[in-house]
Design a protein around this motif. Structure first.
Motif, PDB file in Angstrom:
ATOM      1  N   SER A 128       0.833  -1.207   0.000  1.00 34.66           N
ATOM      2  CA  SER A 128       0.000   0.000   0.000  1.00 34.66           C
ATOM      3  C   SER A 128       0.864   1.251   0.000  1.00 34.66           C
ATOM      4  O   SER A 128       0.615   2.204  -0.762  1.00 34.66           O
ATOM      5  N   ILE A 129       1.891   1.250   0.846  1.00 38.88           N
ATOM      6  CA  ILE A 129       2.778   2.412   0.955  1.00 38.88           C
ATOM      7  C   ILE A 129       3.501   2.664  -0.370  1.00 38.88           C
ATOM      8  O   ILE A 129       3.595   3.806  -0.844  1.00 38.88           O
ATOM      9  N   CYS A 130       4.010   1.602  -0.973  1.00 40.57           N
ATOM     10  CA  CYS A 130       4.736   1.742  -2.244  1.00 40.57           C
ATOM     11  C   CYS A 130       3.803   2.148  -3.384  1.00 40.57           C
ATOM     12  O   CYS A 130       4.193   2.916  -4.279  1.00 40.57           O
ATOM     13  N   MET A 131       2.578   1.634  -3.372  1.00 42.39           N
ATOM     14  CA  MET A 131       1.615   1.973  -4.422  1.00 42.39           C
ATOM     15  C   MET A 131       1.321   3.469  -4.417  1.00 42.39           C
ATOM     16  O   MET A 131       1.325   4.123  -5.472  1.00 42.39           O
ATOM     17  N   VAL A 132       1.077   4.017  -3.234  1.00 42.55           N
ATOM     18  CA  VAL A 132       0.818   5.454  -3.120  1.00 42.55           C
ATOM     19  C   VAL A 132       2.075   6.245  -3.468  1.00 42.55           C
ATOM     20  O   VAL A 132       2.009   7.296  -4.120  1.00 42.55           O
ATOM     21  N   GLY A 133       3.235   5.726  -3.053  1.00 43.18           N
ATOM     22  CA  GLY A 133       4.489   6.380  -3.402  1.00 43.18           C
ATOM     23  C   GLY A 133       4.698   6.442  -4.908  1.00 43.18           C
ATOM     24  O   GLY A 133       5.112   7.468  -5.454  1.00 43.18           O
ATOM     25  N   PHE A 134       4.407   5.351  -5.591  1.00 40.98           N
ATOM     26  CA  PHE A 134       4.539   5.308  -7.049  1.00 40.98           C
ATOM     27  C   PHE A 134       3.643   6.359  -7.702  1.00 40.98           C
ATOM     28  O   PHE A 134       4.083   7.123  -8.578  1.00 40.98           O
ATOM     29  N   MET A 135       2.354   6.387  -7.302  1.00 42.44           N
ATOM     30  CA  MET A 135       1.418   7.323  -7.913  1.00 42.44           C
ATOM     31  C   MET A 135       1.818   8.769  -7.639  1.00 42.44           C
ATOM     32  O   MET A 135       1.639   9.652  -8.495  1.00 42.44           O
ATOM     33  N   SER A 136       2.398   9.043  -6.461  1.00 41.77           N
ATOM     34  CA  SER A 136       2.795  10.413  -6.118  1.00 41.77           C
ATOM     35  C   SER A 136       4.003  10.861  -6.935  1.00 41.77           C
ATOM     36  O   SER A 136       4.043  11.997  -7.432  1.00 41.77           O
ATOM     37  N   VAL A 137       5.011   9.985  -7.076  1.00 40.64           N
ATOM     38  CA  VAL A 137       6.164  10.319  -7.912  1.00 40.64           C
ATOM     39  C   VAL A 137       5.719  10.476  -9.364  1.00 40.64           C
ATOM     40  O   VAL A 137       6.129  11.417 -10.063  1.00 40.64           O
ATOM     41  N   TYR A 138       4.878   9.556  -9.818  1.00 43.36           N
ATOM     42  CA  TYR A 138       4.345   9.603 -11.186  1.00 43.36           C
ATOM     43  C   TYR A 138       3.626  10.926 -11.439  1.00 43.36           C
ATOM     44  O   TYR A 138       3.845  11.601 -12.446  1.00 43.36           O
ATOM     45  N   PHE A 139       2.789  11.318 -10.488  1.00 35.21           N
ATOM     46  CA  PHE A 139       1.975  12.522 -10.632  1.00 35.21           C
ATOM     47  C   PHE A 139       2.845  13.778 -10.639  1.00 35.21           C
ATOM     48  O   PHE A 139       2.717  14.639 -11.513  1.00 35.21           O
ATOM     49  N   SER A 140       3.749  13.888  -9.661  1.00 33.35           N
ATOM     50  CA  SER A 140       4.584  15.092  -9.556  1.00 33.35           C
ATOM     51  C   SER A 140       5.571  15.191 -10.718  1.00 33.35           C
ATOM     52  O   SER A 140       5.867  16.293 -11.199  1.00 33.35           O
ATOM     53  N   SER A 141       6.112  14.071 -11.180  1.00 30.48           N
ATOM     54  CA  SER A 141       7.033  14.087 -12.316  1.00 30.48           C
ATOM     55  C   SER A 141       6.295  14.461 -13.599  1.00 30.48           C
ATOM     56  O   SER A 141       6.818  15.201 -14.435  1.00 30.48           O
ATOM     57  N   LEU A 142       5.075  13.946 -13.758  1.00 35.01           N
ATOM     58  CA  LEU A 142       4.276  14.222 -14.946  1.00 35.01           C
ATOM     59  C   LEU A 142       3.953  15.710 -15.048  1.00 35.01           C
ATOM     60  O   LEU A 142       3.963  16.288 -16.142  1.00 35.01           O
TER      61      LEU A 142
END
Length: 745
Positions: free
Chosen positions: A129-143
């Motif tokens: 769960s922690i990594c999934m949210v981390g992935f989406m946050s990095v993905y979102f901010s980088s995008l």
């Protein structure tokens, strides 16, 4: 006026289609959390005069994921995980603001998070769960190419999203197991009555209808699914909190008997029509009356009238009297009489179970709660869990999936930069999601296909919907939130349908964010999805591949392990031993194992000819038959004391039990690839039992009843022999291994 019954039928079907309203509640929590998060963040931005609209989108994403990805055994664990998601997202957003300064640093961070998301699952789902949210946050901010000066607003957005997810999940729409169980029982009764209505129509209608037969089978399968759901809920929920006085085992047995009655009624009604038994008016009318009486016998309804149960009992008694009359008549009824007797037998079990539930509630009201210590549910010990881990040799599945995800992720990023540099992570996102929750190559193929198909249709319809509602403001937003709700309401029904609604949502979102949507954008979306799904399938096929057939074999081995326990428990009572297992529980466990085999075999069904050519279809047919026979051991036999007092019979039953245990173990060895094995043929044992002199008159269990109770044991063993010989095993007579000379007589 003729339309009213049809409308009522479909309204009832709709309300019964979601046992416990679990899907509705989950989707409602998601949409309320998303709306609350987005609206609150927008208000804060407006008050501060900030134009950073994208922060509200991140808030909605975090509010959604705070509901969806939080898993744990206890509420406390889930609460802690939810709060940790805020930390994970904040750290990831911070990384997303710094990493783009260095070439491909963000790419490396995403790949690391993907690896950890899979690898750390062996330590607990919290880390996923922690990594999934981390992935989406990095993905979102980088995008979005987030700047450091904008980060504080994104921290606020994260805090708002997590807060609302916490409130909706644990306070405003908190899961209450008692309510869920009560709703599940309502769905179960509605589905039971719907099926009985169709059975009644089938019995009274002299014509044979293939459409009705398909409907009967479909409804019986649905009821089986609902029964499994209730059985699982009873593992953690005490029905006495809803219906005072009722114990979990009592309710589980009642649900089991009801499900078996419907299954028996469905199959028997079809066979009775084929054997022309329903041409006899008295048989036809009595069976339809039994179905009608059972429809009203819902003993757990709040407004329940006890007279309905008495009517049902009298109706079944009239069926029993009719059976006795047919036994004395000079007519050829032997071909179908046993089918009616089976209906009568299981209907009696249902009514007895209903009376037990009714009496339990009445006793509670009269005498109050008894001072009893509730038995603990059987749970696997730490030693058992450790042993299960030890059995897995080499790399664990989570580690293999982690390496698959990293390789697929690397290829996805590379192709993303080459093919679609403006949205280079779309391919990565698809590959990552397709690999989530899939174990075999076949399951990856199915998910990749569903993802691609759903995206294609969603992109086409989403484009036209966005064009239609573009510029309508609030209506467009309502459509967007509706798509979110439908995606997660139908997620458990079909992943393809979920992908369809998600793509529709993205089309509307792009229109809102970009001020318009182009065919090129949605075309790129579909192409990137297709490539990402293809990469996931390719990597899972060549790197640590788990073949679909191997996965099916694993689940069949588990099925035979459960079957061995089940048969041993059933035969123990005949040898004067106390049953060590609850047979209704074991029957539901067996059902669950069979359902898992079906799930693992689904990829073969999607490939034309594969299901038949691999032999899986035939195997499934035999396993379904074994499961059917096994459940009828409990449903069709006497519930009274079955202790056999003849020493020779006791020894023989113990011998049969050992042979069945050996056959089950042999099947597991054959599935693991071992050969030159043999299985016991119980032909002589059956002959010994059925020709044994009836010396037990006046005792609790007579010889005829013993023959009846063991009937399905022979059917199960014949099915095992059929499967074993296909795998190369030879047959051997168990009687030749028995020391007693009585067998030869």
């Amino acid at each position: 006026m003729n339309y009213y019954p049809s409308i009522r039928h479909w309204l009832t079907r709709l309300s019964a289609s979601d046992p416990g309203l679990l899907r509705l509640k989950q989707a409602s929590k998601v949409i309320f959390s998303v709306i609350s998060s987005v609206v609150t963040t927008l208000l804060l931005l407006k008050l501060a005069g900030s134009p950073l609209f994208t922060a509200a989108i991140l808030s909605g994403v975090i509010g959604m994921m705070g509901i969806l990805v939080v898993m744990g055994d206890t509420e406390k664990e889930k609460k802690v995980t939810t709060l940790l998601l805020a930390l994970s997202s904040s750290v990831s957003v911070t990384l997303g603001t710094f990493l783009p300064r260095w070439n491909h640093a963000a790419d490396g961070a995403l790949l690391l998070i993907i690896f950890l998301a899979f690898y750390l699952q062996k330590y607990g789902m919290r880390y996923f769960s922690i990594c999934m949210v981390g992935f989406m946050s990095v993905y979102f901010s980088s995008l979005l190419k987030l700047k450091l000066t904008q980060a504080p607003w994104f921290y606020v957005a994260i805090a708002v999203g997590i807060t609302y997810a916490f409130l909706w999940n644990f306070y405003l729409m908190k899961d209450k197991p008692e309510k869920v169980l009560k709703r599940s029982m309502m769905s179960f009764h509605k589905q039971t009555n719907l099926t009985l209505e169709i059975v009644k129509e089938s019995i009274l209608d002299p014509n044979k209808s293939k459409a009705r037969l398909r409907s009967l089978r479909k409804n019986a399968t649905k009821l089986n699914e609902y029964a499994r759901v209730i059985s699982e809920q009873l593992g953690s929920t005490d029905p006495g909190d809803i219906w005072p006085g009722i114990k979990p085992n009592q309710l589980r047995l009642y649900v089991f008997d009801t499900e078996m009655l419907i299954e028996t009624f469905v199959t028997a009604s079809v066979q009775l029509k084929l054997l022309h038994a329903l041409e006899h008016k008295e048989v036809r009318e009595t069976l339809s009356n039994v179905a009608k009486a059972l429809i009203d016998a819902e003993v757990l309804r709040d407004e329940y009238d006890p007279k309905h149960l008495h009517v049902a009992e009298k109706t079944v008694q009239s069926l029993r009297s009719q059976l006795n009359a047919y036994n004395t008549k000079q007519m050829d009824s032997s071909k179908w009489l046993y089918l009616v007797r089976r209906i009568e037998s299981i209907a009696n079990h249902v009514i007895d179970g209903a009376y037990i539930l009714q009496k339990a509630q009445e006793d509670y009201l009269k005498y109050g709660a008894k001072d009893e210590t509730k038995p603990k549910e059987d749970e696997p010990s730490d030693e058992e869990n450790d042993s299960n881990d030890d059995e897995e040799t080499g790399l664990k599945l989570s580690t293999k999936k982690a390496f698959q995800a990293v390789i697929a992720g690397g290829l996805s990023i590379l192709l993303g930069y080459l093919l679609s540099p403006t949205h280079q992570y779309w391919i990565l996102l698809t590959a990552y999601i397709v690999l989530l929750g899939t174990e075999s190559v076949g399951s990856t193929y199915v998910k990749a296909f569903q993802r691609t198909a759903g995206t294609l249709i969603g992109a086409i319809l989403g484009f036209y919907l966005a064009e239609l509602v573009s510029g309508t403001g609030i209506f467009e937003v309502i459509c967007l939130f509706f798509c979110v709700f439908m995606a997660f309401y139908l997620f458990q029904v079909s992943y393809a349908i979920m992908s369809f609604w998600i793509t529709m949502m993205l089309a509307l979102m792009y229109d809102l964010l970009l001020g318009g949507i182009t065919e090129k954008l949605l075309q790129d979306r579909f192409v990137d999805t297709l490539i990402g799904a293809g990469i996931a399938l390719l990597v899972s096929s060549f790197l640590f591949p788990l073949k679909t057939r191997d996965k099916i074999n694993e689940s069949i081995i588990e099925f035979f392990e459960e079957l061995e326990t089940y048969l041993s428990g059933f035969l123990e009572s005949f040898a004067g031993k106390n049953k060590t297992i609850n047979l209704a529980d074991a029957a539901f466990n067996l059902d669950q194992k069979l359902n898992q085999i079906r799930i693992n075999a689904k990829p073969f069904e999607k490939i034309p000819g594969k299901f038949q050519n691999t032999g899986v279809e035939r195997w499934m047919t035999i396993l379904v038959a074994i499961n059917y026979y096994a459940k009828h051991l409990v449903a069709s036999t006497s519930r009274k004391s079955q202790y056999e007092q003849e020493n020779e019979l006791v020894e023989m039953i113990e011998h049969i039990s050992e042979c069945l245990k050996d056959n089950s173990q042999t099947m597991r060895e054959l599935l693991k690839g071992n050969r030159n094995l043999s299985v016991w043929d119980l032909h002589d044992e059956r002959k010994f039992i059925e020709k044994y002199p009836d010396r037990n008159k006046g005792k609790v269990l007579n010889h005829a009843l013993l023959i009846h109770n063991l009937y399905y044991v022979w059917k199960i063993n014949q099915s095992i022999l059929s499967l074993a010989t296909e795998l190369g095993a030879s047959r051997k007579l168990a009687s030749t291994q028995k020391s007693s000379g009585d067998m030869a007589k």
